[in-house]
Design an enzyme around this catalytic site. Structure first.
Site, mmCIF file in Angstrom:
data_model
loop_
_atom_site.group_PDB
_atom_site.id
_atom_site.type_symbol
_atom_site.label_atom_id
_atom_site.label_comp_id
_atom_site.label_asym_id
_atom_site.label_seq_id
_atom_site.Cartn_x
_atom_site.Cartn_y
_atom_site.Cartn_z
ATOM 1 N N ASP A 170 -23.894 -26.005 -2.112
ATOM 2 C CA ASP A 170 -24.176 -26.902 -0.997
ATOM 3 C C ASP A 170 -24.483 -28.303 -1.546
ATOM 4 O O ASP A 170 -25.338 -28.451 -2.433
ATOM 5 C CB ASP A 170 -25.404 -26.337 -0.247
ATOM 6 C CG ASP A 170 -25.642 -27.018 1.091
ATOM 7 O OD1 ASP A 170 -24.669 -27.498 1.700
ATOM 8 O OD2 ASP A 170 -26.805 -27.038 1.531
ATOM 9 N N GLU B 217 -17.145 -34.180 2.506
ATOM 10 C CA GLU B 217 -17.841 -34.779 3.659
ATOM 11 C C GLU B 217 -17.363 -36.197 3.903
ATOM 12 O O GLU B 217 -17.205 -36.991 2.994
ATOM 13 C CB GLU B 217 -19.363 -34.765 3.417
ATOM 14 C CG GLU B 217 -20.154 -35.375 4.572
ATOM 15 C CD GLU B 217 -21.658 -35.053 4.538
ATOM 16 O OE1 GLU B 217 -22.027 -33.954 4.084
ATOM 17 O OE2 GLU B 217 -22.444 -35.911 4.974
ATOM 18 N N ILE C 144 -27.286 -23.571 8.075
ATOM 19 C CA ILE C 144 -28.678 -23.378 8.515
ATOM 20 C C ILE C 144 -29.579 -23.203 7.285
ATOM 21 O O ILE C 144 -29.358 -22.293 6.474
ATOM 22 C CB ILE C 144 -28.819 -22.087 9.377
ATOM 23 C CG1 ILE C 144 -27.813 -22.042 10.526
ATOM 24 C CG2 ILE C 144 -30.274 -21.899 9.838
ATOM 25 C CD1 ILE C 144 -28.162 -22.824 11.739
HETATM 26 P P1 13P Z 1 -30.746 -27.808 8.467
HETATM 27 O O1 13P Z 1 -31.765 -28.669 7.757
HETATM 28 O O2 13P Z 1 -30.560 -28.250 9.871
HETATM 29 O O3 13P Z 1 -31.041 -26.362 8.354
HETATM 30 O O4 13P Z 1 -29.329 -28.068 7.736
HETATM 31 C C1 13P Z 1 -28.986 -27.361 6.584
HETATM 32 C C2 13P Z 1 -27.764 -27.903 5.935
HETATM 33 O O5 13P Z 1 -27.008 -28.690 6.467
HETATM 34 C C3 13P Z 1 -27.481 -27.410 4.581
HETATM 35 O O6 13P Z 1 -26.378 -28.048 4.015
HETATM 36 O O1 G3H Z 2 -28.841 -29.542 3.339
HETATM 37 C C1 G3H Z 2 -29.414 -29.047 2.382
HETATM 38 C C2 G3H Z 2 -30.321 -27.922 2.364
HETATM 39 O O2 G3H Z 2 -31.266 -27.968 3.366
HETATM 40 C C3 G3H Z 2 -30.871 -27.750 0.984
HETATM 41 O O3 G3H Z 2 -32.110 -28.321 0.807
HETATM 42 O O4 G3H Z 2 -31.963 -29.488 -1.418
HETATM 43 O O5 G3H Z 2 -34.178 -28.846 -0.408
HETATM 44 O O6 G3H Z 2 -32.647 -27.082 -1.307
HETATM 45 P P1 G3H Z 2 -32.755 -28.439 -0.678
HETATM 46 ZN ZN ZN Z 3 -26.135 -30.103 4.597
#
Ligand code: 13P
Ligand code: G3H
Ligand code: ZN
Length: 312
Positions: A82, A134, A255
């Site tokens: 992510d 993105e 999420i």
């Molecule tokens: P939220 O903070 O709304 O859960 O979004 C998570 C997200 O986009 C992770 O990439």
């Molecule tokens: O969008 C990202 C996630 O909410 C990950 O958050 O970088 O704090 O693990 P984090």
């Molecule tokens: Zn995100």
């Protein structure tokens, strides 16, 4: 069932008018809560790992836990990086067995975003891994990234065809008004479905990703505050909007914050009601259960991907 990419998931989700839940994972209890819910709902899953999660738990621990979850549940699962912000972190995750990575070049110029995304796509595709990119920029706070409201921007539909054709990317995250974290909208939630519609028109059949999709479930925020927390009330993305996005081109819905709220509200309540407890299993078991119920309800009632795991 082995680890799979999200390619088939997105094809099926697009045709079926539903979305796959992409849930952020940081430890064993979160992984178990999510995967046990998906098993009961017979839903395919994307488990995603941020740079912060890798720093916290180490890549190898998360990878082995996800492998264990596949063995335990028999579900089709995709493991995804992510918000990778460099070629190096994407490469490290691809080399380390992830089946999908996000290269988040949203902080770059359009041209540099294309150039860097393409570099990741070439490396990934040669190894059978898929890539999300993105365009546009969400507001909000994550571990390593802070984007103020002024620096955020909606996706420009005029840019999407050129971006996708020049990069060869497999899915595209767009900014339509959601933001990361537990403080999304003050007052009514507003999403630019007109942008999503226009993107869908210009990229027929192409999978779109929605970040910042937590509903910021009021029950969890209230419980946190009831038991000593201090969270300002804020509005997340209402479930009807998630359902609407899922029925359109959105095939992946991210999420994280709702999982955090589920876990934290449960642990706060547990200690308030059981001040003598000190065995971590006593408070982590209900926290894991709370995550399981949340994910099951989201999967079943909102995203619509339940009972589709047997199609792989
Ligand atoms: P939220 O903070 O709304 O859960 O979004 C998570 C997200 O986009 C992770 O990439
Ligand atoms: O969008 C990202 C996630 O909410 C990950 O958050 O970088 O704090 O693990 P984090
Ligand atoms: Zn995100």
């Amino acid at each position: 069932m082995a680890l799979i990419t999200s390619k088939k998931m997105f094809e099926k989700a697009y045709k079926g008018g539903y979305a796959i839940g992409a849930f952020n994972v940081n430890n064993m209890e979160i992984i178990q809560g999510i995967t046990e819910a998906a098993k009961e709902a017979q839903a395919p899953l994307i488990l995603q790992v941020s740079a912060g999660a890798r720093k916290y738990a180490k890549h190898v621990y998360l990878m082995k836990l996800i492998e264990a979850a596949i063995e335990d549940t028999g579900l089709p699962i995709c493991v995804h990086l992510d918000h990778g912000d460099s070629f190096e972190i994407c490469k490290s995750c691809i080399d380390g067995g992830f089946t999908s990575v996000m290269f988040d070049g949203s902080h770059h110029t359009f041209e540099d975003n294309i150039k860097e995304t393409k570099r990741v796509v070439e490396y990934a595709h040669e190894r059978g891994v898929v890539v999300e990119a993105e365009l546009g920029r969400l507001a909000g706070v994550e571990d390593d990234i802070k984007v103020s409201k002024e620096d955020s921007s909606y996706t420009d539909p005029d840019e999407v065809e050129e971006f996708v054709s020049k990069t060869g990317v497999d899915s595209l995250a767009i900014a339509i008004g959601t933001s990361h974290g537990a403080y999304k909208f003050q007052g009514e939630a507003k999403l630019r479905f007109d942008i999503l519609e226009e993107v869908q028109r210009r990229l027929p059949g192409f999978p779109i990703v929605l970040h910042g999709a937590s509903s910021v479930i009021p029950e969890f925020v209230e419980k946190i505050n009831k038991y000593g927390g201090k969270m300002p009330g804020a509005q997340g993305v209402p479930e009807e909007m998630l359902r609407k996005a899922a029925s359109m081109a959105v095939c992946k819905i991210n999420i994280d914050s709702d999982l955090r709220l589920a876990m934290t509200s449960s642990i706060r309540e547990h200690f308030a009601l059981n001040p003598d407890h000190f065995d971590p299993r006593q408070y982590l078991a209900p926290a894991r259960e709370n995550i399981k119920q949340l994910v099951k309800n989201k999967l079943i009632h909102v995203l619509g991907c339940d009972n589709t795991a047997n199609e792989y």
